[in-house]
Design a protein around this motif. Structure first.
Motif, PDB file in Angstrom:
ATOM      1  N   GLN A  79      64.024   5.538  33.405  1.00 18.33           N
ATOM      2  CA  GLN A  79      64.795   4.307  33.521  1.00 18.33           C
ATOM      3  C   GLN A  79      64.231   3.397  34.601  1.00 18.33           C
ATOM      4  OE1 GLN A  79      67.232   2.986  35.719  1.00 18.33           O
ATOM      5  NE2 GLN A  79      67.148   4.504  37.361  1.00 18.33           N
TER       6      GLN A  79
ATOM      7  N   TRP B 252      78.106  -6.242  36.811  1.00 14.59           N
ATOM      8  CA  TRP B 252      77.064  -5.793  35.893  1.00 14.59           C
ATOM      9  C   TRP B 252      77.587  -5.700  34.463  1.00 14.59           C
ATOM     10  CZ3 TRP B 252      74.602  -1.499  39.398  1.00 14.59           C
ATOM     11  CH2 TRP B 252      73.521  -2.046  40.093  1.00 14.59           C
TER      12      TRP B 252
ATOM     13  N   ASP C 271      74.039 -10.304  37.159  1.00 15.25           N
ATOM     14  CA  ASP C 271      73.181  -9.165  37.433  1.00 15.25           C
ATOM     15  C   ASP C 271      72.713  -9.182  38.882  1.00 15.25           C
ATOM     16  OD1 ASP C 271      71.682  -6.817  36.353  1.00 15.25           O
ATOM     17  OD2 ASP C 271      69.942  -8.010  36.956  1.00 15.25           O
TER      18      ASP C 271
ATOM     19  N   THR D  79      62.911  -0.303  33.840  1.00 12.86           N
ATOM     20  CA  THR D  79      63.424  -1.428  34.619  1.00 12.86           C
ATOM     21  C   THR D  79      62.289  -2.300  35.127  1.00 12.86           C
ATOM     22  OG1 THR D  79      65.362  -0.159  35.318  1.00 12.86           O
ATOM     23  CG2 THR D  79      64.795  -2.078  36.635  1.00 12.86           C
TER      24      THR D  79
ATOM     25  N   TYR E   6      69.432   6.187  31.962  1.00 11.61           N
ATOM     26  CA  TYR E   6      70.251   6.137  33.167  1.00 11.61           C
ATOM     27  C   TYR E   6      71.610   6.791  32.933  1.00 11.61           C
ATOM     28  CZ  TYR E   6      71.760   4.107  37.632  1.00 11.61           C
ATOM     29  OH  TYR E   6      72.190   3.926  38.928  1.00 11.61           O
TER      30      TYR E   6
ATOM     31  N   SER F 147      65.497  -5.425  39.841  1.00 13.33           N
ATOM     32  CA  SER F 147      66.387  -6.369  39.157  1.00 13.33           C
ATOM     33  C   SER F 147      66.593  -7.629  39.978  1.00 13.33           C
ATOM     34  CB  SER F 147      67.739  -5.702  38.864  1.00 13.33           C
ATOM     35  OG  SER F 147      67.586  -4.619  37.973  1.00 13.33           O
TER      36      SER F 147
ATOM     37  N   ILE G 106      66.079   0.273  40.783  1.00 12.07           N
ATOM     38  CA  ILE G 106      66.558  -0.662  39.772  1.00 12.07           C
ATOM     39  C   ILE G 106      67.195  -1.885  40.415  1.00 12.07           C
ATOM     40  CG2 ILE G 106      66.879   1.109  38.018  1.00 12.07           C
ATOM     41  CD1 ILE G 106      69.906   0.911  38.560  1.00 12.07           C
TER      42      ILE G 106
ATOM     43  N   LYS H 175      60.714  -4.048  31.746  1.00 16.87           N
ATOM     44  CA  LYS H 175      61.524  -4.660  30.684  1.00 16.87           C
ATOM     45  C   LYS H 175      61.671  -6.172  30.847  1.00 16.87           C
ATOM     46  CE  LYS H 175      66.165  -4.352  32.690  1.00 16.87           C
ATOM     47  NZ  LYS H 175      67.557  -3.939  32.491  1.00 16.87           N
ATOM     48  N   TYR H 176      61.664  -6.655  32.101  1.00 15.89           N
ATOM     49  CA  TYR H 176      61.852  -8.082  32.342  1.00 15.89           C
ATOM     50  C   TYR H 176      60.610  -8.909  32.035  1.00 15.89           C
ATOM     51  CZ  TYR H 176      66.069  -6.801  34.995  1.00 15.89           C
ATOM     52  OH  TYR H 176      67.292  -6.322  35.382  1.00 15.89           O
TER      53      TYR H 176
ATOM     54  N   ASN I 213      65.544  -2.302  27.325  1.00 14.55           N
ATOM     55  CA  ASN I 213      66.788  -2.224  28.081  1.00 14.55           C
ATOM     56  C   ASN I 213      67.675  -1.097  27.545  1.00 14.55           C
ATOM     57  OD1 ASN I 213      68.174  -3.267  30.294  1.00 14.55           O
ATOM     58  ND2 ASN I 213      69.362  -4.704  29.073  1.00 14.55           N
TER      59      ASN I 213
ATOM     60  N   LYS J 139      66.229   2.102  28.763  1.00 11.85           N
ATOM     61  CA  LYS J 139      66.524   2.216  30.191  1.00 11.85           C
ATOM     62  C   LYS J 139      67.949   2.686  30.431  1.00 11.85           C
ATOM     63  CE  LYS J 139      68.159   0.137  34.128  1.00 11.85           C
ATOM     64  NZ  LYS J 139      69.540  -0.261  34.478  1.00 11.85           N
ATOM     65  N   HIS J 140      68.918   2.022  29.808  1.00 10.58           N
ATOM     66  CA  HIS J 140      70.313   2.360  30.053  1.00 10.58           C
ATOM     67  C   HIS J 140      70.679   3.722  29.466  1.00 10.58           C
ATOM     68  CE1 HIS J 140      71.466  -1.238  32.098  1.00 10.58           C
ATOM     69  NE2 HIS J 140      71.100  -2.034  31.103  1.00 10.58           N
TER      70      HIS J 140
END
Length: 274
Positions: A159, A24, A191, A163, A59, A228, A224, A166-167, A52, A55-56
């Motif tokens: 988060q 990651w 990932d 997740t 998290y 992901s 997540i 966000k994509y 992102n 999110k991070h």
């Protein structure tokens, strides 16, 4: 206090955790390197990067609080059982810290490199603003009730939501451009590997403890990885199947996008708001 029943499974758990951490963590670098080589971020969706970072950051707050705070750990065990192990490992904290730094650096690249017609959408700004406003409200509620595990769970929920969504902007941008040039597939492959390894780590702990609390007690970590992996597969399909590059394109040239722009022109306003 929870403890391991099998030394072998404990070793495997730690190995899988750090393998996921490495995969990651490295996954951030292909995009950073690609941006640097091209001196351009055309093809990388800015909404994806900003969400992102949110999110991070959320998290990191969750992982660090649950890993270091004895008060949060006590409230976790009061809810799920005093014999349960804390579902956050050292590699989770290390990954979160690294992810925040690298995502912030990617935003810095967006600020200094060629952006074409791309910009952060108003929808993204609204989503991120609501996320942090909600977090602020949760902080005030938690201070009054002294519900610290509930508070970090709120950050975990943020988060998870980030997740999930966000994509989507990046997937849409790839679809509109009919190309993945400018968006690093190396990031996606690493990932995906990290997500699969992360699930393996959680399964090992559940088998050792003969309990699945590890999954629903840390629903954020579970979600997540699942989300992901789903989007990683989608991006791989886009890159290798749907939008395979033309044989005539020279992908060794970092300026390939600037020479053959794939974004819509200013006559098509949708390109600015993806």
């Amino acid at each position: 206090m929870g403890s391991w029943n099998s030394v072998q499974l404990e070793v495997l758990y730690n190995v899988l955790g750090w393998v996921a951490f490495v995969a990651w963590s490295i996954s951030f670098y292909p995009q950073v390197i690609l941006n640097f080589r091209r001196k351009s971020v055309v093809g990388l969706n800015f909404d994806f990067v900003l969400m992102n970072l949110t999110k991070h950051s959320s998290y990191l707050i969750y992982n660090a609080s649950l890993f270091f705070s004895s008060t949060v750990q006590r409230q976790y065990r009061e809810k799920f059982g005093f014999n349960e192990m804390i579902p956050v490992a050292a590699n989770d904290v290390a990954f979160s810290m690294h992810a925040v730094l690298l995502t912030a650096f990617t935003l810095f690249q967006i600020a200094i490199y060629d952006r074409g017609h791309q910009k952060v959408s108003k929808a993204c700004i609204g989503i991120v603003s609501v996320a942090w406003l909600s977090a602020a409200v949760c902080v005030f509620v938690a201070i009054h009730r002294h519900s610290w595990f509930w508070l970090v769970s709120c950050f975990n929920t943020i988060q998870v939501v980030m997740t999930v969504i966000k994509y989507i902007p990046q997937a849409i941008l790839n679809f509109r451009r009919k190309s993945t040039i400018g968006f690093s597939i190396g990031n996606i492959l690493l990932d995906f590997f990290g997500g699969v390894t992360n699930y393996g780590q959680m399964v090992v702990q559940s088998v050792d403890q003969n309990s699945w609390v590890n999954f629903y007690g840390n629903i954020g970590k579970t979600m997540i990885s699942l989300v992901s992996i789903f989007f990683d597969i989608l991006f791989m399909v886009q890159h290798y199947v749907l939008y395979r590059p033309k044989k005539t394109e020279d992908h060794s040239d970092p300026n390939v996008v600037s020479k053959e722009p794939l974004l819509e022109t200013s006559d098509h306003p949708h390109s600015d708001s993806v």
